[in-house]
Motif scaffolding. Structure first.
Motif, PDB file in Angstrom:
ATOM      1  N   CYS A  75      -6.804   5.613   3.372  1.00  0.00           N
ATOM      2  CA  CYS A  75      -6.498   4.268   2.895  1.00  0.00           C
ATOM      3  C   CYS A  75      -6.403   3.281   4.050  1.00  0.00           C
ATOM      4  O   CYS A  75      -6.544   3.658   5.212  1.00  0.00           O
ATOM      5  N   PHE A 133      -5.513  -4.070   0.064  1.00  0.00           N
ATOM      6  CA  PHE A 133      -5.616  -2.690   0.553  1.00  0.00           C
ATOM      7  C   PHE A 133      -6.586  -1.907  -0.319  1.00  0.00           C
ATOM      8  O   PHE A 133      -6.894  -2.301  -1.456  1.00  0.00           O
ATOM      9  N   LEU A 173       0.837  -1.206   0.000  1.00  0.00           N
ATOM     10  CA  LEU A 173       0.000   0.000   0.000  1.00  0.00           C
ATOM     11  C   LEU A 173       0.872   1.256   0.000  1.00  0.00           C
ATOM     12  O   LEU A 173       0.682   2.171  -0.808  1.00  0.00           O
TER      13      LEU A 173
END
Ligand code: ZN
Length: 339
Positions: free
Chosen positions: A285, A306, A225
């Motif tokens: 996120c 993710f 990520l």
């Protein structure tokens, strides 16, 4: 008989000559050539003519008919030509007038920003997916770990079609729809319009755009990520851009983070644009919550992933240094054509 025919012919021609419109011409045609017209009545009177004279009289009637018909036709043409000439005179075009300017449209800053983001992620092997703007509550909330009484539902108050259908508050339901299809691995972005019941001001609008990102595969970690978003930030804001992850909470990811990038105006030293901090917040996120994977039929023991969500307007405003979001929706071409 001959005199009578001569008289009829002269009368008809005189009338034709003095007529100034098509209706009048038609009346004359009926009066002289019609079934009850003057010439027909002459033919009807043939029985009084001596048999040897009849062919001659017949020929004279036909001649008179031909002459009258020709005169009618010519006058009709002349009248039509005259009418057209008058029309042309009325519709004179002034060729010296300046031409009307043709305004060609222009790509909207949102569109330019979206194409840029799409280009970056397509380059990293992502697929662009779209989903419905009118969405089930189930997909918009429940399957993203936001049950009916969750406080996040308040923060994302939206417009309800009925108890089960809403205008989506985020592009995240597209994640659920793709995960449910069960085709793994997943590497996608989902751009689109979302809705919140927000008042309009410089930074809020009841309708705006998000770009959702989702990756699901075996052995995906937070490092993937971080690497992905660092690359994205560099592509979008310049090679020297750095990213910073701040812990945060989202119901559908765990752990979750908000991401800041170094201010692309001052390079991180602090300026008016970044309010002195050197950092600018750009997105949220996190690692997809195992429960979210489970609800969509993916085994969290085998797969991980993710997700991230970025506001398209936010990127357009930052990239073009626009200080009021409302400018993006007014569609004033004088504003739009600067980009
Ligand atoms: Zn700055």
């Amino acid at each position: 008989m001959k005199e009578k025919l001569q008289k009829i012919k002269e009368e008809a021609l005189a009338k034709i000559q003095s007529s100034d419109n098509l209706d009048k011409l038609n009346e004359i045609r009926v009066a002289y050539l019609g079934k009850k017209g003057e010439l027909t009545s002459v033919l009807k009177g043939m029985k009084n003519v001596a048999p040897e004279e009849r062919p001659k009289v017949g020929q004279m009637v036909n001649e008179a008919r031909a002459i009258i018909e020709t005169a009618l036709e010519e006058t009709k043409k002349a009248l039509a030509a005259k009418a057209r000439e008058e029309q042309l005179k009325r519709e004179v075009i002034d060729v010296t007038l300046p031409a009307k300017k043709n305004n060609v449209g222009h790509r909207h800053p949102n569109t330019i920003a979206l194409e840029e983001v799409e280009r970056i992620f397509i380059g990293m092997g992502y697929e662009v997916v779209e989903g419905p703007e009118v969405e089930y509550d189930l997909y918009n909330f429940e399957k993203l770990n936001i049950p009916a009484n969750h406080p996040a539902k308040d923060e994302q108050d939206t417009f309800y079609i009925n108890n089960e259908i809403v205008l989506r508050t985020q592009t995240s339901p597209v994640q659920v729809r793709v995960m449910e299809q069960g085709k793994l691995p997943i590497r996608m972005i989902a751009p689109g319009r979302v809705f919140r019941s927000d008042e309009v001001d410089a930074t809020h609008s009841p309708s705006f755009h998000q770009i959702e990102g989702l990756v699901i595969d075996k052995n995906i970690t937070f490092a993937d990520l971080k690497g992905t978003l660092a690359e994205f930030a560099k592509e979008l804001f310049g090679e020297d851009t750095k990213v910073k992850f701040r812990p945060h909470h989202f119901p559908f990811t765990e752990p979750s983070a908000e991401v800041d990038v170094t201010c692309f105006k001052c390079g991180g030293t602090g300026c008016r644009f970044c309010k002195g901090s050197g950092w600018i917040e750009i997105l949220g996120c996190g690692m997809v919550h195992p429960h979210v994977l489970e609800m969509s039929g993916i085994d969290p023991k085998e797969y991980s992933g993710f997700a991230f969500g970025v506001g398209l307007e936010r990127i357009a405003l930052l990239k073009y240094e626009i200080d009021d979001m409302r400018l993006l929706y007014e569609n004033d071409t004088r504003f739009l054509k600067q980009f």
